[in-house]
Design an enzyme around this catalytic site. Structure first.
Site, PDB file in Angstrom:
ATOM      1  N   ASP A 474      23.868  -5.449   2.748  1.00 36.21           N
ATOM      2  CA  ASP A 474      25.194  -6.070   2.689  1.00 36.21           C
ATOM      3  C   ASP A 474      25.874  -5.926   4.062  1.00 36.21           C
ATOM      4  O   ASP A 474      25.362  -5.252   4.954  1.00 36.21           O
ATOM      5  CB  ASP A 474      25.994  -5.334   1.602  1.00 36.21           C
ATOM      6  CG  ASP A 474      27.284  -6.064   1.223  1.00 36.21           C
ATOM      7  OD1 ASP A 474      27.461  -7.230   1.611  1.00 36.21           O
ATOM      8  OD2 ASP A 474      28.124  -5.447   0.524  1.00 36.21           O
ATOM      9  N   GLU A 477      27.090  -9.168   8.883  1.00 32.56           N
ATOM     10  CA  GLU A 477      27.476 -10.369   9.676  1.00 32.56           C
ATOM     11  C   GLU A 477      27.632 -10.065  11.164  1.00 32.56           C
ATOM     12  O   GLU A 477      27.603 -11.026  11.918  1.00 32.56           O
ATOM     13  CB  GLU A 477      28.789 -10.921   9.107  1.00 32.56           C
ATOM     14  CG  GLU A 477      28.628 -11.545   7.750  1.00 32.56           C
ATOM     15  CD  GLU A 477      28.371 -10.543   6.621  1.00 32.56           C
ATOM     16  OE1 GLU A 477      28.843  -9.401   6.736  1.00 32.56           O
ATOM     17  OE2 GLU A 477      27.673 -10.904   5.672  1.00 32.56           O
TER      18      GLU A 477
END
Ligand code: NAG
Ligand code: NAG
Ligand code: NAG
Ligand code: NAG
Ligand code: NAG
Ligand code: NAG
Ligand code: NAG
Ligand code: NAG
Ligand code: NAG
Length: 898
Positions: A474, A477
């Protein structure tokens, strides 16, 4: 004197006016749709426009209907547009065996975002029969290029290519024409080509406005070309309520369907933040802030072939383990291991299938990666042990941020990272520090040559404590709770580029690291959107080393080639009906991107689900290639076991159907892995010549054979479903009908999802157990859905489900099914090495669409007794019972009926 000044001003005014109205090349703007925006920033004005060498004219009918777009950019027919004389001139064209190359020289004024590269080089590679590749770059200075593996250009000549490449000399533009039907697939003789250090721009006319792809974003499947700009830059952004905002992943690939039903595709292989402007011409404009122009053009000509050709470049999807196709359950907010174990037990008690239990960050000790809380989660190893004893699996979350504030010697993931020098660095060459769940953290540079060894060491050490089966990665980015770093960012041209993509009004470093932070080879300015990709590469590599069997990496951020290393979930959605619907285009897009192992958080992540919403969502989610129910902290429970039978029954039923279809689903994943097929597929992939299918994104297909028509709205007891012209069979009754290409209203009770088998296909099933381990012990059955011409075909891929590279090392069986003239032939002559160790016999064969009662049925030419088959006249279904004949699934046999 005063007069002179006035005259001078008037002169300037007049010349500016002349440039805008009558300057050479401005007549291109007589046609509104041929205007390409020369001033995409907010508040254009005439003097600014003219100083860019562009034309200024009020659009004939402008703007009444257009509103400001995200980031204060204007939408609509541009006032400020490029003249047809703007750009580069081509010279020195040299042919060679595999294409040609040429020089491009700037022959007008350049762009407004810095110094132009005045001399460029173009190299055109005729790479493959249906694939053209070209690069435009600065021959004097090497620039950043995307470091994903792509095929090397061919050494010699490609015998025959299905395209013709032309160019216009000035301004330079490239045209790629499909040879077989003379359709122009790519044509950059429009707009204003610009090549500056921090700004690249190129436009192209599209053959049609049926455009798909350009992810990651949340929107209906068919893109809107009405002056929309899509920004691409990996960003942690939960539930944006606006379409087209940049999200977790970056996929600068589109697929386009022409009027003829033929399809083409284009990849812009670039990873810098970019805007992609679409206009109704139809046309596309790429504006990237770095790298080079590196394009691949795919001729198709079917949508399936475009995806196949695309995946030959960016990499075929990996082969997931069989268990990963089972049902996954997760939530953020399991207070302790007992609470987590309770959920698993409830699912077992309720008889609802589940293969994998997950944990979100709750399990960690103070949110530190590769630790578990020794108080609340002290029994985690026992939970994992219990799952394994029940043929189930365990996966937990891991975030990239490594706590930098633990005392030296107490936290190896940080100490090792320093020692192995793997962290991203700031301008003083020290690890750049951001803030994530554990507080201040450093961030591994997964593109560093030491990264795989570093990450494998951490994965291995934690696996020795908690023997997990896969990794959920997770926040990659990469996400950061402060802008840039805890020290902020320096003020330089990477942090403040002269052109800033829309990004929904965000700063470049919003929720991430500074753009000038340093990777091993380059900067985050170039590599930012590859963070999650490289983490997936390192994670899958680590799992192969540690587990020595197939596993899963489910990543939030992805880039082309991510599918070769794992799957994806669609991120932080909400428990509402629009998000249920939008999950379908999301899943379909990622199948086009070569990441077929994909699904949305079933029942919604944020917010509170309702029993009805969750039931409908479990029903569609049972047909996501990756099927996981996941929930946020603080939201009411939404595990299927939590609901009363009225709802839970419908959830169980959908999951049992999924489990019964797993041999066919697994075969689809093998076709994706071996041949570049999609698993979940839009209707237009199979029926591209039927214009009604082009925008359908509330229904979808599994492969070519199963049509899924879920309810996506509240309070519905029926669903309107479209059936392209073909023979279709109700999945539950086997009754068939021929569609001429029509919508039908279907009953949709709360306990069932509408499913239809397509005539012409053989579906292979296995009786459902409550885990894939149990299912694999059960016997097989075949459903033959006859076409209108009484034919059908199918394939089955079988292996043990976990061995690494089963296919590559030949440890599999591949069976083909051919049905015509009342005979089913099961042939294993292609490859038959693997024989199932559990369920291995064909128990039943159902034939749908048998017009008259059979007079006899033969197995391998030997008549079966009357009690071995029966015929249902009302549905035209023939059932052949093979249970007393020991027919091995991977054997050769024929079944014939008269
Ligand atoms: C036109 O726009 C430029 C750039 O935004 C600005 O500097 C200039 O003042 C504007 N001129 C007028 C006349 O509005
Ligand atoms: C503007 O919108 C209205 C209402 O939707 C429509 O009738 C009209 O044709 C539109 N005008 C233009 C120029 O698109
Ligand atoms: C490419 O576009 C230009 C500009 O619209 C047009 O003149 C030309 O005919 C097109 N070329 C092809 C091959 O379609
Ligand atoms: C575990 O969590 C559950 C659910 O919140 C709670 O009821 C239970 O008391 C907790 N058990 C322990 C041992 O903390
Ligand atoms: C770089 O990061 C270190 C911490 O690793 C910090 O002490 C230093 O101030 C940072 N330098 C800059 C220029 O931000
Ligand atoms: C870094 O640069 C080296 C040398 O040019 C190259 O071999 C390597 O592939 C690059 N790695 C990445 C991740 O860009
Ligand atoms: C950054 O630098 C530019 C150019 O030197 C300057 O105009 C700008 O004000 C600076 N911004 C900040 C926030 O310091
Ligand atoms: C179809 O099957 C029938 C009965 O087995 C046989 O007589 C006939 O020749 C077959 N036709 C073809 C085209 O194979
Ligand atoms: C950030 C976001 O909106 N993520 C997902 C949530 O909603 C839809 C439907 O589930 C997905 O398509 C989004 O990607």
């Amino acid at each position: 004197m005063a007069n002179f000044v006035n005259l001078l001003l008037l002169g300037i005014f007049m010349s500016a006016n002349a440039a805008s109205a009558a300057a050479p090349g401005c007549e291109v703007g007589d046609v509104d749709s041929m205007r390409f925006d020369c001033h995409p920033e907010a508040n254009p004005n005439e003097s600014d426009c003219v100083s860019r060498g562009c034309c200024w004219r009020a659009a004939t009918e402008r703007n009444a209907n257009y509103t400001k777009h995200s980031g204060e950019r204007l939408r609509g027919i541009p006032y400020c547009f490029y003249p047809s004389t703007f750009g580069y001139k081509i010279s020195n064209v040299k042919q060679d065996d595999s294409g040609w190359s040429a020089d491009l020289s700037l022959a007008s004024n350049g762009g407004p975002y810095g110094a132009d590269v005045k001399q460029l080089r173009i190299v055109v590679y005729f790479e493959d029969e249906d694939r053209l590749h070209f690069k435009i770059f600065d021959p004097a200075n090497s620039r950043y290029e995307v470091p994903i593996p792509v095929p090397a250009p061919p050494a010699g000549k490609i015998p025959q290519v299905n395209y013709i490449v032309k160019y216009s000399e000035y301004p330079f533009g490239l045209q790629v024409i499909r040879a077989t039907d003379h359709t122009t697939i790519f044509n950059s003789s429009v707009g204003g080509m610009i090549f500056e250090d921090q700004f690249l721009q190129i436009s192209s006319l599209l053959p049609s406005s049926n455009l798909y792809g350009l992810g990651e974003h949340v929107a209906p499947m068919l893109l809107d070309l009405d002056y929309q700009t899509i920004s691409l830059m990996a960003r942690d952004r939960g539930t944006p309520h606006s379409e087209n905002l940049n999200l977790y992943g970056v996929h600068p690939f589109y697929l386009n369907v022409e009027k003829s039903g033929h399809a083409n595709g284009v990849l812009f292989l670039n990873s810098n933040p970019m805007d992609i402007a679409l206009q109704p011409t139809p046309a596309i404009t790429y504006r990237s802030i770095g790298g080079i122009m590196d394009f691949y053009v795919f001729m198709g000509s079917s949508p399936n072939e475009v995806v196949q050709q695309y995946l030959e470049v960016v990499g075929l999807p990996y082969m997931p383990p069989y268990w990963s196709l089972g049902f996954h359950l997760c939530r953020w907010g399991y207070d302790n291991a007992t609470h987590t174990a309770q959920v698993v037990n409830d699912m077992r008690k309720m008889g609802i299938p589940q293969d994998v239990q997950w944990n979100d960050i709750d399990y960690m000790d103070r949110h530190l990666d590769f630790t578990y809380d020794k108080t609340r989660y002290s029994s985690l190893p026992d939970l994992v042990d219990d799952l394994h004893k029940h043929g189930q699996r365990y996966v937990m979350i891991t975030d990239p941020g490594i706590s930098s504030t633990q005392s030296a010697g107490s936290y190896l993931p940080f100490d090792d990272g320093l020692k192995m020098d793997v962290f991203l660095k700031n301008s003083s060459n020290q690890p750049i520090i951001g803030r994530v769940w554990p507080g201040e953290t450093a961030f591994p540079d997964f593109s560093h040559p030491n990264a795989i060894e570093y990450w494998t060491k951490q994965v291995k050490a934690f696996h020795a404590e908690v023997p997990f089966d896969g990794l959920w990665i997770d926040m990659n980015e990469v996400s950061n709770f402060v802008v840039g770093s805890v020290q902020g960012c320096p003020n330089n041209s990477l942090e403040n580029p002269p052109y800033k993509p829309g990004l929904g009004g965000d700063h470049m470093s919003t929720k991430t690291l500074c753009m000038s932070a340093k990777n091993y080879n380059t900067t985050q300015y170039n590599m930012h959107s590859l963070y999650g990709y490289f983490e997936a590469v390192a994670s899958m590599s680590a799992l192969k080393t540690v587990l020595k069997e197939r596993s899963i990496v489910i990543s939030r951020s992805t880039y082309p080639n991510s599918g070769a290393h794992g799957g994806h979930w669609l991120g932080d959605n909400n428990s509402n009906w629009p998000d249920l619907y939008l999950s379908i285009p999301g899943v379909l897009l990622f199948n086009m991107f070569g990441i077929p192992l994909v699904g949305a958080d079933i029942c919604g992540f944020g917010g509170s689900t309702t029993p009805e919403l969750c039931t409908r969502w479990m029903q569609v989610g049972a047909f996501y290639p990756f099927s996981r129910n996941h929930n946020s902290i603080g939201s009411p429970p939404q595990e299927p076991s939590h609901f009363s039978p009225e709802y839970a029954d419908g959830m169980r039923k959908a999951l049992l159907i999924r489990y019964s279809l797993l041999p066919s689903l697994y075969t689809l994943f093998w076709q994706a892995h071996a041949q570049g097929a999609t698993v979940a597929r839009p209707l237009f992939f199979e029926f591209p010549k039927d214009p009604a299918t082009l925008s359908i994104d509330k229904q979808f297909l599994w492969g070519a054979f199963l049509l899924i028509s879920p309810v996506v709205d509240a309070d519905e007891t029926s669903v309107k479903a479209y059936f392209p012209a073909d023979r279709w069979y109700d999945f539950y009754t086997g009754a068939g009908f021929d569609s001429k290409g029509e919508s039908r209203t279907l009953t949709a009770e709360l306990d069932a999802i509408n499913l239809h088998l397509r005539g012409g296909y053989v579906t292979i099933k296995q009786d459902a157990g409550l885990t894939t381990t149990a299912s694999r012990m059960n016997n097989f059955s075949l459903t033959v859905a006859l076409s209108a011409t009484n034919e059908a075909q199918g394939v089955l891929y079988l292996d043990d489900g976990v061995t690494l590279d089963s296919y590559e090392t030949g440890q599999y069986s591949y069976i083909t099914y051919q049905v015509n003239n009342g005979t089913l032939v099961s042939a294993n002559n292609q490859h038959s090495v693997y024989t199932p160790t559990g369920g291995k016999y064909v128990q039943r064969v159902l034939v749908l669409g048998v017009d008259s009662p059979p007079k006899g049925v033969m197995l391998n030419k030997v008549p079966l007794s009357d009690s071995d088959y029966h015929y249902e006249a009302s549905t035209k279904v023939m059932v052949v019972d093979l249970s007393s004949h020991n027919v091995l699934i991977n054997s050769m046999y024929t079944i014939a009926w008269l």
